[in-house]
Scaffold this active site. Structure first.
Site, short mmCIF file in Angstrom:
data_model
loop_
_atom_site.label_atom_id
_atom_site.label_comp_id
_atom_site.label_asym_id
_atom_site.label_seq_id
_atom_site.Cartn_x
_atom_site.Cartn_y
_atom_site.Cartn_z
N GLY A 97 0.88 -1.29 0.01
CA GLY A 97 -0.03 0.05 -0.12
C GLY A 97 0.84 1.28 -0.13
CB CYS A 98 3.86 2.28 2.09
SG CYS A 98 2.85 2.15 3.47
#
Length: 153
Positions: free
Chosen positions: A47-48
């Site tokens: 996600g990051c």
């Protein structure tokens, strides 16, 4: 428990080491540009990475609009340097390893306090917080951020 920043609050002053190991002070850009400050859990996680690559891909547009992007997590300077290099990230990543900036903003933790939260702050040229978007879903931040920045320019 500290409340944290709210829309309408003045952005507090802070400083930290960037991915190159240099001292970065928010005062150097505050009230000169619209700021997109985003807190994220960890370098090089799915996600990051998606979120960082979104900001990378939009970076020229943000710069053209007069906005600056700053990513903040608890990762070390070395981890940030590796992450920025791996994905060609053109913006500042700040190391908040003592979580002092996270605390200053009041960014929550999620999943029983185990995972640092993902929160994006949009700050206008007067240094006032205009939008706070809090969601662990990295992709949900994208359209909201672009829209908010365009409104402030």
């Amino acid at each position: 428990m500290q409340q944290g920043l709210k829309v309408g609050d003045k952005l507090p002053l802070f400083g930290a080491k960037d991915q190159a190991g240099n001292d970065f002070y928010i005062a150097s850009v505050l009230e000169k540009k619209v700021l997109v400050i985003y807190f994220y859990p960890k370098d090089d996680t799915p996600g990051c990475t998606k979120q960082a690559c979104f900001f990378r891909d939009q970076y020229e547009e943000f710069k053209d609009l007069g906005a600056e992007v700053i990513g903040i997590s608890g990762d070390s300077v070395a981890a940030h340097k590796k992450f920025a290099h791996k994905y060609d990230l053109p913006f500042t990543l700040l190391s908040d390893n003592d979580k002092s900036i996270r605390k200053l903003f009041g960014v929550p933790t999620n999943f029983l306090g185990l995972i640092p939260g993902r929160v994006t702050y949009i700050v206008d040229k007067k240094g006032i917080v205009n939008m706070i978007y809090d969601s662990m879903d990295a992709e949900s931040h994208f359209p909201k951020v672009v829209e908010a920045v365009k409104k402030l320019i």
